[in-house]
Motif scaffolding. Structure first.
Motif, PDB file in Angstrom:
ATOM      1  N   HIS A 267     -29.399 -48.153  -7.180  1.00  0.00           N
ATOM      2  CA  HIS A 267     -29.788 -46.840  -7.708  1.00  0.00           C
ATOM      3  C   HIS A 267     -29.886 -45.807  -6.584  1.00  0.00           C
ATOM      4  O   HIS A 267     -29.494 -44.645  -6.760  1.00  0.00           O
ATOM      5  CB  HIS A 267     -31.118 -46.947  -8.444  1.00  0.00           C
ATOM      6  CG  HIS A 267     -31.069 -47.805  -9.669  1.00  0.00           C
ATOM      7  ND1 HIS A 267     -30.856 -47.293 -10.928  1.00  0.00           N
ATOM      8  CD2 HIS A 267     -31.182 -49.154  -9.822  1.00  0.00           C
ATOM      9  CE1 HIS A 267     -30.854 -48.286 -11.812  1.00  0.00           C
ATOM     10  NE2 HIS A 267     -31.047 -49.418 -11.158  1.00  0.00           N
ATOM     11  N   LEU A 268     -30.415 -46.213  -5.432  1.00  0.00           N
ATOM     12  CA  LEU A 268     -30.519 -45.290  -4.300  1.00  0.00           C
ATOM     13  C   LEU A 268     -29.137 -44.861  -3.825  1.00  0.00           C
ATOM     14  O   LEU A 268     -28.910 -43.678  -3.526  1.00  0.00           O
ATOM     15  CB  LEU A 268     -31.274 -45.963  -3.146  1.00  0.00           C
ATOM     16  CG  LEU A 268     -32.763 -46.206  -3.357  1.00  0.00           C
ATOM     17  CD1 LEU A 268     -33.353 -46.937  -2.147  1.00  0.00           C
ATOM     18  CD2 LEU A 268     -33.498 -44.892  -3.593  1.00  0.00           C
ATOM     19  N   GLY A 269     -28.215 -45.818  -3.736  1.00  0.00           N
ATOM     20  CA  GLY A 269     -26.862 -45.464  -3.335  1.00  0.00           C
ATOM     21  C   GLY A 269     -26.220 -44.494  -4.314  1.00  0.00           C
ATOM     22  O   GLY A 269     -25.599 -43.500  -3.912  1.00  0.00           O
ATOM     23  N   ALA A 302     -23.623 -42.081  -0.525  1.00  0.00           N
ATOM     24  CA  ALA A 302     -23.120 -42.730  -1.746  1.00  0.00           C
ATOM     25  C   ALA A 302     -22.153 -43.871  -1.441  1.00  0.00           C
ATOM     26  O   ALA A 302     -22.349 -44.999  -1.892  1.00  0.00           O
ATOM     27  CB  ALA A 302     -22.460 -41.696  -2.650  1.00  0.00           C
ATOM     28  N   LEU A 303     -21.082 -43.592  -0.682  1.00  0.00           N
ATOM     29  CA  LEU A 303     -20.079 -44.628  -0.458  1.00  0.00           C
ATOM     30  C   LEU A 303     -20.646 -45.782   0.366  1.00  0.00           C
ATOM     31  O   LEU A 303     -20.590 -46.943  -0.045  1.00  0.00           O
ATOM     32  CB  LEU A 303     -18.841 -44.032   0.216  1.00  0.00           C
ATOM     33  CG  LEU A 303     -18.064 -42.997  -0.597  1.00  0.00           C
ATOM     34  CD1 LEU A 303     -16.811 -42.551   0.155  1.00  0.00           C
ATOM     35  CD2 LEU A 303     -17.670 -43.554  -1.966  1.00  0.00           C
ATOM     36  N   ALA A 304     -21.193 -45.470   1.543  1.00  0.00           N
ATOM     37  CA  ALA A 304     -21.726 -46.548   2.377  1.00  0.00           C
ATOM     38  C   ALA A 304     -22.931 -47.206   1.728  1.00  0.00           C
ATOM     39  O   ALA A 304     -23.123 -48.427   1.835  1.00  0.00           O
ATOM     40  CB  ALA A 304     -22.089 -46.019   3.758  1.00  0.00           C
ATOM     41  N   GLY A 305     -23.762 -46.407   1.051  1.00  0.00           N
ATOM     42  CA  GLY A 305     -24.933 -46.985   0.388  1.00  0.00           C
ATOM     43  C   GLY A 305     -24.546 -47.981  -0.687  1.00  0.00           C
ATOM     44  O   GLY A 305     -25.103 -49.077  -0.772  1.00  0.00           O
ATOM     45  N   ALA A 335     -32.309 -48.654   7.127  1.00  0.00           N
ATOM     46  CA  ALA A 335     -31.623 -47.979   8.224  1.00  0.00           C
ATOM     47  C   ALA A 335     -30.488 -47.113   7.703  1.00  0.00           C
ATOM     48  O   ALA A 335     -30.307 -45.959   8.148  1.00  0.00           O
ATOM     49  CB  ALA A 335     -31.104 -49.003   9.227  1.00  0.00           C
ATOM     50  N   LEU A 336     -29.726 -47.630   6.761  1.00  0.00           N
ATOM     51  CA  LEU A 336     -28.585 -46.863   6.258  1.00  0.00           C
ATOM     52  C   LEU A 336     -29.021 -45.593   5.554  1.00  0.00           C
ATOM     53  O   LEU A 336     -28.490 -44.504   5.801  1.00  0.00           O
ATOM     54  CB  LEU A 336     -27.736 -47.715   5.316  1.00  0.00           C
ATOM     55  CG  LEU A 336     -26.532 -46.959   4.744  1.00  0.00           C
ATOM     56  CD1 LEU A 336     -25.554 -46.597   5.852  1.00  0.00           C
ATOM     57  CD2 LEU A 336     -25.841 -47.727   3.662  1.00  0.00           C
ATOM     58  N   HIS A 337     -30.024 -45.694   4.685  1.00  0.00           N
ATOM     59  CA  HIS A 337     -30.421 -44.511   3.918  1.00  0.00           C
ATOM     60  C   HIS A 337     -31.168 -43.494   4.780  1.00  0.00           C
ATOM     61  O   HIS A 337     -31.024 -42.280   4.565  1.00  0.00           O
ATOM     62  CB  HIS A 337     -31.219 -44.932   2.693  1.00  0.00           C
ATOM     63  CG  HIS A 337     -30.355 -45.542   1.632  1.00  0.00           C
ATOM     64  ND1 HIS A 337     -29.576 -44.790   0.784  1.00  0.00           N
ATOM     65  CD2 HIS A 337     -30.098 -46.843   1.311  1.00  0.00           C
ATOM     66  CE1 HIS A 337     -28.882 -45.585  -0.018  1.00  0.00           C
ATOM     67  NE2 HIS A 337     -29.191 -46.830   0.282  1.00  0.00           N
ATOM     68  N   LEU A 338     -31.911 -43.953   5.774  1.00  0.00           N
ATOM     69  CA  LEU A 338     -32.495 -43.011   6.729  1.00  0.00           C
ATOM     70  C   LEU A 338     -31.400 -42.347   7.549  1.00  0.00           C
ATOM     71  O   LEU A 338     -31.468 -41.150   7.845  1.00  0.00           O
ATOM     72  CB  LEU A 338     -33.481 -43.738   7.651  1.00  0.00           C
ATOM     73  CG  LEU A 338     -34.808 -44.178   7.023  1.00  0.00           C
ATOM     74  CD1 LEU A 338     -35.628 -44.958   8.036  1.00  0.00           C
ATOM     75  CD2 LEU A 338     -35.599 -42.973   6.520  1.00  0.00           C
ATOM     76  N   GLY A 339     -30.378 -43.120   7.910  1.00  0.00           N
ATOM     77  CA  GLY A 339     -29.252 -42.550   8.639  1.00  0.00           C
ATOM     78  C   GLY A 339     -28.507 -41.517   7.819  1.00  0.00           C
ATOM     79  O   GLY A 339     -28.070 -40.481   8.344  1.00  0.00           O
TER      80      GLY A 339
END
Length: 386
Positions: A267-269, A302-305, A335-339
């Motif tokens: 859902h976050l992605g 979106a894509l990486a998440g 880490a990804l979503h903070l990035g």
């Protein structure tokens, strides 16, 4: 298939591992080039190489791994494995290596190798889908168009077509594919988890005509953006698509999944899609926001998440492990979503741009280095119980 090395027993194995390792390594190379002010990275300028390898190296590997794993499930046919899968993986790897190690090769040749991989993959998948009379022909078509976008990106570097056409087309195609596939897997996985946990509220439903309309509206808006349509009409279309995507996401009740990160992260992605569409809309309508903010919300967020969410879940499931995010996996998600947030803010806060770029890059590297370290053993060993 059982006689092949473990890493060649399913499309997700070499391509998810390739996406994870290349995702971390490519950003390390790019940050290094940025730090020393390099004029070139291999055959391309640093920005051109960065965007090309993030889209057609990292994102493309994840798309390939997903498609090669999903198509056998959709069609009931045997998966592509062993030597043919190894050849595909080496083809993808050759495109990554040659653009770096052989910069003097003609761009036409590099383009043919790189874009040809996606065109060949699309043809292979289309054959499987058609022979099974399966309904997922659009997935193969999108991958084929992704290959054409790859060729166009090389054309932009050579000055043969508009500089942004290839990259923007690739972003539009990849986000549309995530919207299409995400609209199936996010509500499905959420519903399964809610039923298992006996959570008493209305459950997410299977895709309806509304979902199809959302995907179509998103594809049209992004196509207008990719091909530089009327800024006002494009901005309105992007805003409309963003509103529809928010309504769609709300129907999946992601706020009920906080107890299970491996579901919540889907859902976050997906949430980054409407965020990115809103930011692109604002830029198209003339508000003082750079295009880069929306682009990186869509790509990093979106894509990486969604890629990280799907790669972790699919790897666990297809290797016989419990669908549970351990601490390493949770830290990679964070880490990804903070990035992603840092990268979007870098576009919005020029006074601290470089600092946020390095923070975002460091968090990205951490996310995919953690994924690679944690999941490489699973991807390179036989399925548990076999």
């Amino acid at each position: 298939m059982a006689e092949a090395p473990a890493i060649l027993r399913g499309g997700f194995r070499p391509f998810f591992l390739g996406a994870g390792v290349w995702g971390a390594l490519a950003i390390t190379i790019w940050l290094g080039a940025l730090g020393v002010g390099a004029a070139r990275i291999g055959a391309l300028d640093p920005l051109g190489w960065h965007r090309h390898e993030m889209l057609f190296g990292f994102v493309g590997a994840a798309i390939g791994g997903f498609a090669l794993t999903a198509v056998p499930n959709w069609t009931g046919r045997l998966p592509i494995a062993g030597a043919p899968l190894g050849a595909l993986a080496l083809w993808w790897l050759a495109a990554r290596v040659l653009i770096l190690a052989a910069p003097d090769l003609p761009l036409v040749l590099l383009a043919a190798i790189d874009g040809g991989f996606y065109l060949g993959l699309a043809a292979l998948l289309l054959r499987e889908i058609l022979q099974a009379k399966n309904r997922n022909i659009p997935v193969a078509i999108v991958i084929g168009l992704f290959g054409l976008a790859d060729l166009a990106d090389y054309g932009g570097a050579a000055g043969w077509v508009g500089f942004n056409v290839g990259a923007r087309s690739a972003i539009a195609l990849a986000v549309t594919l995530v919207s299409l596939i995400g609209g199936r897997i996010v509500p499905s996985f959420t519903r399964n988890w809610m039923q298992r946990e006996r959570i008493g509220c209305p459950l997410p439903t299977q895709p309806t005509r509304f979902d199809a309309a959302v995907v179509i509206a998103t594809a049209i808006a992004l196509a207008a953006w990719a091909f530089a349509g009327s800024p006002v009409l494009t901005g309105i279309a992007l805003a409309a698509a963003a509103i529809l995507q928010i309504a769609r996401l709300a129907r999946w009740r992601g706020w009920r999944t906080f107890a299970e990160p491996i579901v919540l992260v889907l859902h976050l992605g997906y949430l980054w899609i409407p965020i990115g569409l809103f930011l692109l809309s604002a830029a198209s309508l003339g508000l003082p926001l750079p295009q880069s903010a929306g682009i990186h919300a869509l790509t990093v967020g979106a894509l990486a998440g969604m890629i990280l969410a799907v790669m972790t879940r699919a790897t666990l499931g297809h290797t016989g492990h419990a669908l549970h995010a351990d601490m390493v996996t949770r830290v990679s998600y964070l880490a990804l979503h903070l990035g992603a947030a840092a990268r979007v803010l870098a576009a919005l806060l020029p006074e601290v741009y470089l600092s946020l770029i390095y923070i975002a890059g460091g968090l990205w590297i951490a996310a995919f280095a953690l994924f690679s370290a944690r999941y490489a053993p699973l991807l390179t060993r036989p399925r548990v119980g076999t």
